[in-house]
Design a protein around this motif. Structure first.
Motif, PDB file in Angstrom:
ATOM      1  N   SER A  38      -3.483  -5.176   2.338  1.00  0.00           N
ATOM      2  CA  SER A  38      -3.643  -6.629   2.240  1.00  0.00           C
ATOM      3  C   SER A  38      -3.117  -7.326   3.488  1.00  0.00           C
ATOM      4  CB  SER A  38      -2.907  -7.145   1.000  1.00  0.00           C
ATOM      5  OG  SER A  38      -3.547  -6.637  -0.155  1.00  0.00           O
ATOM      6  N   SER A  70      -7.909 -13.916  -6.725  1.00  0.00           N
ATOM      7  CA  SER A  70      -7.150 -14.763  -5.797  1.00  0.00           C
ATOM      8  C   SER A  70      -7.718 -14.667  -4.387  1.00  0.00           C
ATOM      9  CB  SER A  70      -5.687 -14.324  -5.777  1.00  0.00           C
ATOM     10  OG  SER A  70      -5.567 -13.054  -5.152  1.00  0.00           O
ATOM     11  N   ASP A  90      -2.837  -4.244  -9.482  1.00  0.00           N
ATOM     12  CA  ASP A  90      -3.199  -2.970  -8.842  1.00  0.00           C
ATOM     13  C   ASP A  90      -2.297  -1.833  -9.329  1.00  0.00           C
ATOM     14  OD1 ASP A  90      -5.200  -4.231  -7.443  1.00  0.00           O
ATOM     15  OD2 ASP A  90      -4.258  -4.061  -5.468  1.00  0.00           O
TER      16      ASP A  90
HETATM   17  O1  LIG Z   1      -5.717 -10.533  -1.527  1.00  0.00           O
HETATM   18  C1  LIG Z   1      -5.523  -9.311  -1.562  1.00  0.00           C
HETATM   19  O2  LIG Z   1      -5.186  -8.656  -0.558  1.00  0.00           O
HETATM   20  C2  LIG Z   1      -5.684  -8.612  -2.858  1.00  0.00           C
HETATM   21  C3  LIG Z   1      -5.688  -9.321  -4.037  1.00  0.00           C
HETATM   22  C4  LIG Z   1      -5.845  -8.664  -5.359  1.00  0.00           C
HETATM   23  O3  LIG Z   1      -7.156  -8.929  -5.834  1.00  0.00           O
HETATM   24  P1  LIG Z   1      -7.507 -10.075  -6.925  1.00  0.00           P
HETATM   25  O4  LIG Z   1      -7.017 -11.363  -6.397  1.00  0.00           O
HETATM   26  O5  LIG Z   1      -9.009  -9.999  -7.002  1.00  0.00           O
HETATM   27  O6  LIG Z   1      -6.829  -9.685  -8.217  1.00  0.00           O
HETATM   28  C5  LIG Z   1      -5.631  -7.159  -5.294  1.00  0.00           C
HETATM   29  O7  LIG Z   1      -6.086  -6.555  -6.473  1.00  0.00           O
HETATM   30  C6  LIG Z   1      -6.333  -6.538  -4.114  1.00  0.00           C
HETATM   31  O8  LIG Z   1      -6.114  -5.154  -4.038  1.00  0.00           O
HETATM   32  C7  LIG Z   1      -5.830  -7.139  -2.818  1.00  0.00           C
END
Ligand SMILES: O=C(O)C1=C[C@@H](OP(=O)(O)O)[C@@H](O)[C@H](O)C1
Ligand SMILES: C=C(OP(=O)(O)O)C(=O)O
Length: 438
Positions: free
Chosen positions: A31, A180, A323
């Motif tokens: 991320s 998000s 996650d």
């Molecule tokens: O902004 C990011 O880096 C992430 C947000 C999350 O997703 P969601 O916001 O769809 O839950 C997470 O599951 C993904 O692995 C990475």
């Protein structure tokens, strides 16, 4: 035992019923790497990213940025990436581009907003599963601003086409409960909108720490946003390149090694993952603490320990750290009482439907699991079925999570094990090193 390098169709998990001990250095956060790539490209000046992640998801974003004209030089051996920030200049070319986003949610969502800043025609498509993962709310917000963006199959998912003419700005609203990443994408592009952008989040905001991660990283590059509950205000501005940006170890990737201690006992330190982390998934340590582990944060990292005390069941809401659901689900049958995971409906639209996948694979081991629309309840199980071949559904987190369970159940095999390359290509090396040391 099949070793890394020779594993292709299956990975036979080493049986391990002793405590685990060691210090683990996990690769950089997916991320943070993908945000740093996007922000550094839009910045003025060059940025060196240290401890960057090299995996499918970061390679996909690097390749897309290069395709549209940014210079991104990567050196995997030193885990560094040099990004030559050219703000929106490369995006001013009125050319046509075809971009492949694989199954990378962050790349897909971040690029959708970023490319709206340009003047080209950008077509973006991914693998079959990415064509099922939602993008519609982000597209609607962009359309509401006046951006010409089409979902070419009318599904609210890729493939899409953006006919760029710049991002107008103004006030937009967006649903917060699906992903998000939509909000993060708008935030990162917003400083280059023609007028300041104001985002109103409708409903609850899932995975909220990721939005705060975005805001912190934007601030590190000189753009300060204002948040009042569900309202976000982003001034017009220019990201200032840092000479270097250090990427934290990946907290979601670290969750497997933390959970290995919960499962086997012992003591493991995750180097460099501190309480001050930008990553909400660091709170997975708190879940393990509730289950009976001892958790110690220091400036060097986090240490998880478990002695003779039993692993207790837990009832947790993982809305903001979803996650880690497969990680918890995979160790759950070994707890002394049930594990209930709540409020994670949006994991049904990740790399696979993770609720259905966890339920199906746990049941294959003979574990009793109750499935909810937004979670599951996993009962303790003392006699797990041996010789199970775990289906991974092209989902890296299924492979990594079920390798944990396999340590404690003879002859467990992981099918399509290299799907871990999405975020953690060296996972099995780290995993076996920990077992070898213990
Ligand atoms: O902004 C990011 O880096 C992430 C947000 C999350 O997703 P969601 O916001 O769809 O839950 C997470 O599951 C993904 O692995 C990475
Ligand atoms: C959901 C994930 O990734 P993304 O949404 O970035 O594809 C993940 O890494 O678990």
């Amino acid at each position: 035992m099949d070793r890394v390098g020779t594993i292709s169709a299956t990975y036979r998990v080493p049986y391990h019923d002793k405590p685990v001990y060691g210090v683990v250095s996990v690769p950089g956060s997916k991320s943070i790497t993908n945000r740093a790539l996007a922000i550094a490209a839009l910045a003025k000046g060059a940025t060196r990213l240290n401890n960057a992640l090299f995996s499918d998801d970061s390679r996909i974003l690097m390749a897309a940025l290069r395709t549209v004209g940014y210079t991104v030089n990567a050196d995997e051996a030193s885990a560094t990436i040099d990004v030559f920030g050219a703000q929106t200049e490369p995006l001013q070319q009125r050319a046509e581009y075809d971009l492949f986003v694989g199954n990378s949610g962050t790349s897909t969502r971040f690029l959708t907003a970023l490319l709206a800043l340009g003047k080209g025609v950008y077509r973006m498509d991914g693998v079959a599963r990415m064509r099922e993962r939602p993008l519609g709310d982000l597209l609607n917000s962009l359309r509401a601003m006046g951006v010409d963006v089409r979902d070419l199959l009318g599904t609210g998912c890729p493939p899409i086409e953006i006919r760029g003419a710049g991002l107008p700005g103004g006030t937009v609203s967006i649903r917060g409960d699906e992903s998000s990443q939509f909000v993060s994408a708008l935030l990162m592009a917003a400083p280059y909108a023609q007028s300041p952008l104001r985002i109103e989040i409708l409903g609850e905001l899932v995975s909220e720490p990721y939005v705060e991660m975005t805001r912190s990283m934007m601030a590190a590059f000189g753009v300060h946003t204002v948040r009042r509950e569900r309202i976000l205000e982003i001034p017009k501005g220019v990201y200032q390149a840092n000479t270097t940006y250090d990427i934290e170890p990946d907290a979601s990737g670290a969750s497997y090694f933390m959970a290995a201690v919960a499962l086997c006992g012992g003591e493991v330190t995750i180097r460099g993952l501190t309480r001050e982390s930008l990553q909400g998934d660091v709170a997975f340590a708190d879940v393990l603490e509730q289950m009976g582990c001892t958790v110690t944060f220091s400036s060097h990292g986090v240490t998880i320990a478990r002695g003779d005390e039993p692993l207790r069941g837990v009832d947790v809401d993982l809305f903001h750290l979803s996650d880690t659901v497969p990680t918890l689900a995979a160790i759950a049958p070994f707890a002394s009482s049930a594990v209930t995971i709540r409020n994670v409906a949006n994991i049904r639209v990740k790399e696979t439907d993770r609720i259905a996948a966890c339920v199906a694979e746990l049941r294959a081991f003979g574990v009793e699991v109750e499935e909810f629309a937004d979670g599951m309840r996993i009962s303790p199980c003392r006699n797990l079925r041996e010789g199970v071949s775990v289906r991974t559904y092209d989902d890296h987190r299924m492979a990594m999570a079920f390798s944990l369970l396999g340590m404690r159940v003879h002859d467990t095999q992981i099918l399509d094990p290299m799907c871990v390359s999405k975020t953690f290509p060296t996972y099995y090396e780290h995993f076996e090193k920990l077992l070898d040391l213990s």
